[in-house]
Design a protein around this motif. Structure first.
Motif, PDB file in Angstrom:
ATOM      1  N   PRO A  79      28.595  -8.797   2.697  1.00 32.35           N
ATOM      2  CA  PRO A  79      26.843  -9.951   3.436  1.00 32.35           C
ATOM      3  C   PRO A  79      26.082  -9.151   3.590  1.00 32.35           C
ATOM      4  CG  PRO A  79      29.118  -8.028   4.423  1.00 32.35           C
ATOM      5  CD  PRO A  79      29.120  -8.336   2.925  1.00 32.35           C
ATOM      6  N   LEU A  80      25.264  -9.273   4.265  1.00 31.60           N
ATOM      7  CA  LEU A  80      23.713  -9.344   4.378  1.00 31.60           C
ATOM      8  C   LEU A  80      23.557  -8.074   5.456  1.00 31.60           C
ATOM      9  CD1 LEU A  80      21.011  -8.307   3.676  1.00 31.60           C
ATOM     10  CD2 LEU A  80      20.589 -10.729   4.453  1.00 31.60           C
ATOM     11  N   SER A  81      24.068  -6.565   5.814  1.00 25.05           N
ATOM     12  CA  SER A  81      23.322  -5.703   6.478  1.00 25.05           C
ATOM     13  C   SER A  81      23.001  -4.847   6.568  1.00 25.05           C
ATOM     14  CB  SER A  81      25.240  -5.758   6.979  1.00 25.05           C
ATOM     15  OG  SER A  81      25.626  -4.962   7.602  1.00 25.05           O
ATOM     16  N   TYR A  82      21.349  -4.560   6.692  1.00 27.67           N
ATOM     17  CA  TYR A  82      20.871  -3.475   7.042  1.00 27.67           C
ATOM     18  C   TYR A  82      19.257  -4.012   7.997  1.00 27.67           C
ATOM     19  CZ  TYR A  82      17.277  -6.908   4.782  1.00 27.67           C
ATOM     20  OH  TYR A  82      16.324  -7.568   4.471  1.00 27.67           O
ATOM     21  N   SER A  83      18.885  -2.821   8.105  1.00 27.29           N
ATOM     22  CA  SER A  83      17.748  -2.704   8.774  1.00 27.29           C
ATOM     23  C   SER A  83      16.194  -2.559   7.562  1.00 27.29           C
ATOM     24  CB  SER A  83      17.539  -1.745   9.679  1.00 27.29           C
ATOM     25  OG  SER A  83      18.585  -1.968  10.421  1.00 27.29           O
ATOM     26  N   VAL A  84      15.462  -3.365   8.560  1.00 21.33           N
ATOM     27  CA  VAL A  84      13.963  -2.974   7.122  1.00 21.33           C
ATOM     28  C   VAL A  84      12.532  -3.173   8.322  1.00 21.33           C
ATOM     29  CG1 VAL A  84      14.215  -6.152   7.856  1.00 21.33           C
ATOM     30  CG2 VAL A  84      12.822  -4.687   5.474  1.00 21.33           C
ATOM     31  N   ILE A  85      11.804  -2.005   7.380  1.00 23.55           N
ATOM     32  CA  ILE A  85      10.380  -2.267   7.928  1.00 23.55           C
ATOM     33  C   ILE A  85       9.683  -2.740   6.736  1.00 23.55           C
ATOM     34  CG2 ILE A  85       8.687  -0.693   8.240  1.00 23.55           C
ATOM     35  CD1 ILE A  85      10.761   1.842   8.839  1.00 23.55           C
ATOM     36  N   ASP A  86       8.882  -4.218   7.710  1.00 24.56           N
ATOM     37  CA  ASP A  86       8.385  -5.156   6.584  1.00 24.56           C
ATOM     38  C   ASP A  86       7.120  -4.551   6.783  1.00 24.56           C
ATOM     39  OD1 ASP A  86       6.472  -6.148   8.479  1.00 24.56           O
ATOM     40  OD2 ASP A  86       7.622  -7.684   8.950  1.00 24.56           O
ATOM     41  N   GLY A  87       6.124  -4.494   5.454  1.00 25.52           N
ATOM     42  CA  GLY A  87       5.086  -4.826   4.323  1.00 25.52           C
ATOM     43  C   GLY A  87       3.355  -4.947   5.934  1.00 25.52           C
ATOM     44  N   GLU A  88       4.156  -6.053   6.507  1.00 27.14           N
ATOM     45  CA  GLU A  88       2.768  -5.731   7.852  1.00 27.14           C
ATOM     46  C   GLU A  88       3.261  -4.287   8.713  1.00 27.14           C
ATOM     47  OE1 GLU A  88       3.980  -9.873   9.211  1.00 27.14           O
ATOM     48  OE2 GLU A  88       2.726 -11.228   8.077  1.00 27.14           O
ATOM     49  N   GLN A  95       0.952 -11.586  -2.473  1.00 24.74           N
ATOM     50  CA  GLN A  95       0.045 -11.979  -2.119  1.00 24.74           C
ATOM     51  C   GLN A  95       0.739 -12.012  -0.082  1.00 24.74           C
ATOM     52  OE1 GLN A  95      -1.501 -16.370  -2.878  1.00 24.74           O
ATOM     53  NE2 GLN A  95      -3.128 -15.433  -4.203  1.00 24.74           N
ATOM     54  N   ASN A  96       1.635 -12.254   0.572  1.00 24.49           N
ATOM     55  CA  ASN A  96       2.096 -12.325   1.443  1.00 24.49           C
ATOM     56  C   ASN A  96       2.558 -10.913   1.518  1.00 24.49           C
ATOM     57  OD1 ASN A  96       4.815 -12.035   3.326  1.00 24.49           O
ATOM     58  ND2 ASN A  96       5.037 -14.118   2.648  1.00 24.49           N
ATOM     59  N   ASN A 110      15.349   3.051   1.473  1.00 25.87           N
ATOM     60  CA  ASN A 110      14.699   2.437   0.182  1.00 25.87           C
ATOM     61  C   ASN A 110      13.502   1.950   0.284  1.00 25.87           C
ATOM     62  OD1 ASN A 110      17.410   1.531  -0.422  1.00 25.87           O
ATOM     63  ND2 ASN A 110      15.729   0.605  -1.182  1.00 25.87           N
ATOM     64  N   ILE A 111      12.342   2.650  -1.151  1.00 29.54           N
ATOM     65  CA  ILE A 111      11.962   1.527  -0.356  1.00 29.54           C
ATOM     66  C   ILE A 111      11.799   0.742  -1.363  1.00 29.54           C
ATOM     67  CG2 ILE A 111       8.892   1.625  -1.176  1.00 29.54           C
ATOM     68  CD1 ILE A 111       9.054   4.411   0.036  1.00 29.54           C
ATOM     69  N   VAL A 112      11.651  -1.595  -1.181  1.00 27.93           N
ATOM     70  CA  VAL A 112      11.354  -2.066  -2.576  1.00 27.93           C
ATOM     71  C   VAL A 112       9.632  -2.352  -2.133  1.00 27.93           C
ATOM     72  CG1 VAL A 112      12.597  -4.533  -3.154  1.00 27.93           C
ATOM     73  CG2 VAL A 112      13.500  -2.463  -2.048  1.00 27.93           C
ATOM     74  N   MET A 113       9.592  -2.649  -3.501  1.00 27.19           N
ATOM     75  CA  MET A 113       8.079  -3.056  -4.113  1.00 27.19           C
ATOM     76  C   MET A 113       8.707  -3.641  -4.896  1.00 27.19           C
ATOM     77  SD  MET A 113       6.476   1.289  -4.390  1.00 27.19           S
ATOM     78  CE  MET A 113       7.843   1.539  -4.541  1.00 27.19           C
ATOM     79  N   ALA A 114       7.824  -5.038  -4.655  1.00 22.81           N
ATOM     80  CA  ALA A 114       7.722  -6.762  -4.858  1.00 22.81           C
ATOM     81  C   ALA A 114       6.077  -6.805  -5.804  1.00 22.81           C
ATOM     82  CB  ALA A 114       8.082  -7.165  -4.518  1.00 22.81           C
ATOM     83  N   TYR A 115       5.920  -7.238  -7.408  1.00 20.40           N
ATOM     84  CA  TYR A 115       5.307  -7.434  -7.954  1.00 20.40           C
ATOM     85  C   TYR A 115       5.563  -8.545  -8.869  1.00 20.40           C
ATOM     86  CZ  TYR A 115       4.753  -2.595  -7.293  1.00 20.40           C
ATOM     87  OH  TYR A 115       4.495  -1.166  -6.446  1.00 20.40           O
ATOM     88  N   ASP A 116       4.153  -9.545  -8.701  1.00 18.44           N
ATOM     89  CA  ASP A 116       4.398 -10.771 -10.061  1.00 18.44           C
ATOM     90  C   ASP A 116       2.897 -11.444  -9.516  1.00 18.44           C
ATOM     91  OD1 ASP A 116       4.985 -13.176 -10.524  1.00 18.44           O
ATOM     92  OD2 ASP A 116       6.136 -13.153  -9.175  1.00 18.44           O
ATOM     93  N   SER A 168       4.142 -18.492  -6.185  1.00 26.54           N
ATOM     94  CA  SER A 168       3.824 -18.655  -5.127  1.00 26.54           C
ATOM     95  C   SER A 168       5.509 -19.463  -4.729  1.00 26.54           C
ATOM     96  CB  SER A 168       3.054 -20.391  -4.541  1.00 26.54           C
ATOM     97  OG  SER A 168       3.095 -21.089  -5.851  1.00 26.54           O
ATOM     98  N   PHE A 169       6.695 -19.207  -3.397  1.00 26.05           N
ATOM     99  CA  PHE A 169       7.822 -19.693  -3.655  1.00 26.05           C
ATOM    100  C   PHE A 169       7.744 -20.584  -2.472  1.00 26.05           C
ATOM    101  CE2 PHE A 169       6.018 -15.149  -4.877  1.00 26.05           C
ATOM    102  CZ  PHE A 169       6.979 -15.280  -6.022  1.00 26.05           C
ATOM    103  N   THR A 170       8.168 -21.876  -2.583  1.00 19.52           N
ATOM    104  CA  THR A 170       8.352 -23.052  -2.046  1.00 19.52           C
ATOM    105  C   THR A 170       9.758 -22.473  -1.057  1.00 19.52           C
ATOM    106  OG1 THR A 170      10.223 -23.957  -3.604  1.00 19.52           O
ATOM    107  CG2 THR A 170       8.142 -24.368  -3.984  1.00 19.52           C
ATOM    108  N   ILE A 171      10.496 -21.530  -1.293  1.00 20.86           N
ATOM    109  CA  ILE A 171      10.965 -21.538  -0.147  1.00 20.86           C
ATOM    110  C   ILE A 171      11.037 -20.389   0.946  1.00 20.86           C
ATOM    111  CG2 ILE A 171      13.330 -21.747  -0.976  1.00 20.86           C
ATOM    112  CD1 ILE A 171      12.395 -18.115  -1.818  1.00 20.86           C
ATOM    113  N   GLU A 172       9.569 -19.547   0.717  1.00 22.81           N
ATOM    114  CA  GLU A 172       9.331 -18.498   1.143  1.00 22.81           C
ATOM    115  C   GLU A 172       9.464 -18.334   3.096  1.00 22.81           C
ATOM    116  OE1 GLU A 172       6.047 -15.778  -0.175  1.00 22.81           O
ATOM    117  OE2 GLU A 172       5.259 -16.852   1.227  1.00 22.81           O
TER     118      GLU A 172
END
Length: 245
Positions: free
Chosen positions: A51-60, A92-93, A205-211, A216-220
């Motif tokens: 399953p997906l089971s976690y808590s998150v502090i998002d980038g905003e 960008q997001n 942990n801190i997750v950092m995404a780059y591209d 752009s991602f159609t499923i965003e």
């Protein structure tokens, strides 16, 4: 072998002591202070086999309240570019680009590929369980239809355990303060094993995404709701656009 060559061949790279123990503790204290002041979404999606089971502090939220984490995102960008041998950028997001993931005892993270090209995961503490299990460079990727229904079908086949055991070469990475994992996230099948810490410590942990610039991602939109909100979402799998063949 240069670092770009190593990352390209292996699909991932580990950097021990990217941060010191003291620097990790400082970040943990900042995150703990944030958690005492603000409610953090608890995400649960009942998917099989994990399953997906976690808590998150998002980038905003990070940009508004955790400046030190945002600065780390930018610093890590330089390191990623050096080992990639090319220039990548924060997403960008803002919501997606940098997150703090908090996994309680019993929590886990489903099998998936990332939407973005490169993901850097920085561990801040050590817990029992909570290993990232991953299969680097393990994907038949359809570059022009990466979020399509057919890509979804191919990815599901590769996720089957006996298929992974035959065709994949899996690794498990145990959380360790200051350890940085850099991987080609959209080519690396990965999940997080359940946290089993006997002292009830959360895995943080801190997750950092780059591209590439302008990625752009159609499923965003639907994927963001799935990952950052406790809101119920009725889709087969938000990682794919099932309207596309």
């Amino acid at each position: 072998m240069t670092l770009p060559e190593e990352l390209n061949i292996k699909g991932y790279l580990l950097k021990d002591k990217f941060l010191s123990q003291a620097e990790c503790e400082d970040l943990l204290n900042l995150i703990d202070n944030y958690r005492q002041q603000f409610a953090i979404p608890k995400i649960y999606r009942d998917v099989k086999p994990i399953p997906l089971s976690y808590s998150v502090i998002d980038g905003e939220k990070i940009k508004s309240h955790l400046t030190e984490v945002q600065n780390l995102y930018e610093t890590c960008n330089e390191f990623v570019n050096n080992i990639m041998g090319k220039e990548l950028f924060p997403l960008q997001n803002i919501q997606v680009g940098c997150n703090v993931n908090i996994t309680n005892k019993g929590g886990a993270y489903r099998w998936h590929y990332d939407r973005n090209a490169v993901t850097a995961i920085l561990y801040l503490n050590e817990v029992d369980g909570g290993e990232i299990e991953c299969y680097p460079n393990y994907r038949i990727i359809l570059n022009k239809a990466r979020f399509s229904r057919f890509q979804s079908f191919l990815d599901r086949i590769l996720q089957i355990s006996f298929v992974r055991n035959i065709f994949g070469k899996g690794i498990a990475i145990k959380p360790k303060p200051g350890l940085l994992l850099v991987m080609c996230g959209n080519k690396c099948l990965h999940s997080v094993r359940p946290v089993s810490s006997e002292n009830d410590n959360d895995r943080i942990n801190i997750v950092m995404a780059y591209d590439m610039p302008g990625a752009s991602f159609t499923i965003e939109k639907q994927l963001n709701t799935y990952l950052y909100s406790s809101e119920n979402i009725q889709v087969l799998d938000p990682n794919y656009d099932h309207d596309r063949s």
